[in-house]
Design a protein around this motif. Structure first.
Motif, mmCIF file in Angstrom:
data_model
loop_
_atom_site.group_PDB
_atom_site.id
_atom_site.type_symbol
_atom_site.label_atom_id
_atom_site.label_comp_id
_atom_site.label_asym_id
_atom_site.label_seq_id
_atom_site.Cartn_x
_atom_site.Cartn_y
_atom_site.Cartn_z
ATOM 1 N N TYR A 41 0.428 -1.444 0.114
ATOM 2 C CA TYR A 41 0.399 0.009 -0.347
ATOM 3 C C TYR A 41 1.136 1.224 -0.299
ATOM 4 O O TYR A 41 0.017 2.090 0.045
ATOM 5 C CB TYR A 41 -1.011 0.230 1.231
ATOM 6 C CG TYR A 41 -1.717 -0.987 0.619
ATOM 7 C CD1 TYR A 41 -3.184 -1.346 0.541
ATOM 8 C CD2 TYR A 41 -1.769 -2.162 1.708
ATOM 9 C CE1 TYR A 41 -4.104 -2.441 0.482
ATOM 10 C CE2 TYR A 41 -2.349 -2.904 2.021
ATOM 11 C CZ TYR A 41 -3.719 -3.433 0.815
ATOM 12 O OH TYR A 41 -4.857 -4.244 1.214
ATOM 13 N N ARG A 42 2.158 1.547 -0.356
ATOM 14 C CA ARG A 42 3.333 2.331 -0.107
ATOM 15 C C ARG A 42 2.325 3.442 -1.087
ATOM 16 O O ARG A 42 2.831 4.570 -0.617
ATOM 17 C CB ARG A 42 4.073 1.898 -0.517
ATOM 18 C CG ARG A 42 5.228 2.624 -0.029
ATOM 19 C CD ARG A 42 7.045 2.726 -0.870
ATOM 20 N NE ARG A 42 7.401 1.379 0.075
ATOM 21 C CZ ARG A 42 7.794 0.914 0.375
ATOM 22 N NH1 ARG A 42 8.583 0.351 -0.910
ATOM 23 N NH2 ARG A 42 7.948 -0.430 1.163
ATOM 24 N N ASN A 43 2.512 3.414 -2.270
ATOM 25 C CA ASN A 43 1.593 3.762 -3.208
ATOM 26 C C ASN A 43 0.374 4.454 -3.710
ATOM 27 O O ASN A 43 0.244 5.082 -4.700
ATOM 28 C CB ASN A 43 2.732 3.885 -4.692
ATOM 29 C CG ASN A 43 4.088 3.768 -4.488
ATOM 30 O OD1 ASN A 43 4.649 4.992 -3.844
ATOM 31 N ND2 ASN A 43 4.745 3.105 -4.770
ATOM 32 N N ALA A 44 -0.302 3.857 -2.927
ATOM 33 C CA ALA A 44 -2.160 4.054 -2.927
ATOM 34 C C ALA A 44 -2.398 5.220 -2.338
ATOM 35 O O ALA A 44 -1.480 5.936 -1.647
ATOM 36 C CB ALA A 44 -2.471 2.852 -1.784
ATOM 37 N N VAL A 45 -2.933 5.595 -3.273
ATOM 38 C CA VAL A 45 -4.263 6.841 -3.403
ATOM 39 C C VAL A 45 -5.595 6.430 -1.857
ATOM 40 O O VAL A 45 -5.601 5.752 -2.426
ATOM 41 C CB VAL A 45 -4.243 7.521 -4.564
ATOM 42 C CG1 VAL A 45 -5.237 8.408 -4.256
ATOM 43 C CG2 VAL A 45 -3.960 7.455 -5.110
ATOM 44 N N ARG A 46 -5.059 7.478 -1.083
ATOM 45 C CA ARG A 46 -6.599 7.315 0.183
ATOM 46 C C ARG A 46 -8.353 7.623 -0.565
ATOM 47 O O ARG A 46 -7.892 7.934 -1.045
ATOM 48 C CB ARG A 46 -6.055 8.445 1.230
ATOM 49 C CG ARG A 46 -4.949 8.423 2.156
ATOM 50 C CD ARG A 46 -4.541 8.927 3.181
ATOM 51 N NE ARG A 46 -4.391 7.892 4.419
ATOM 52 C CZ ARG A 46 -3.874 8.699 5.478
ATOM 53 N NH1 ARG A 46 -4.989 9.870 5.576
ATOM 54 N NH2 ARG A 46 -3.567 8.415 6.400
ATOM 55 N N GLY A 47 -9.311 6.494 0.171
ATOM 56 C CA GLY A 47 -9.637 6.219 -0.890
ATOM 57 C C GLY A 47 -10.363 6.049 -2.272
ATOM 58 O O GLY A 47 -11.240 5.919 -2.551
ATOM 59 N N GLN A 48 -9.559 5.362 -2.448
ATOM 60 C CA GLN A 48 -9.226 4.706 -3.703
ATOM 61 C C GLN A 48 -8.686 2.880 -3.174
ATOM 62 O O GLN A 48 -7.986 2.574 -2.374
ATOM 63 C CB GLN A 48 -8.529 5.133 -4.663
ATOM 64 C CG GLN A 48 -9.229 5.786 -5.276
ATOM 65 C CD GLN A 48 -8.191 6.837 -6.596
ATOM 66 O OE1 GLN A 48 -7.407 5.968 -6.701
ATOM 67 N NE2 GLN A 48 -8.415 8.159 -6.902
ATOM 68 N N PRO A 49 -9.760 2.002 -4.665
ATOM 69 C CA PRO A 49 -9.253 1.341 -4.294
ATOM 70 C C PRO A 49 -8.245 0.890 -4.125
ATOM 71 O O PRO A 49 -8.081 1.141 -5.515
ATOM 72 C CB PRO A 49 -10.594 -0.087 -5.043
ATOM 73 C CG PRO A 49 -11.246 1.378 -6.126
ATOM 74 C CD PRO A 49 -10.848 2.442 -5.100
#
Length: 57
Positions: A41-49
């Protein structure tokens, strides 16, 4: 529950050094799990799957 030998649990039969080795092994395996989860989840955007894993993994 732990396995039993007669009336005692197997864990009661372990020496101090064996208990310490098992504890260190458990801590190390948990650290590996945490590192994998953080990397996922390091580069994941918050609020998006999370994006789907590419085929082959």
């Amino acid at each position: 529950m732990t396995n039993r030998i007669g009336n005692k649990d197997v864990a009661q039969q372990r020496s101090k050094s064996e208990k310490a080795r098992i504890k260190a092994q458990n801590i190390a395996s948990e650290a590996v799990k945490m590192a994998e989860a953080k990397a996922k989840y390091r580069n994941a955007v918050r609020g998006q799957p999370a994006p789907a894993a590419p085929p082959g993994n």
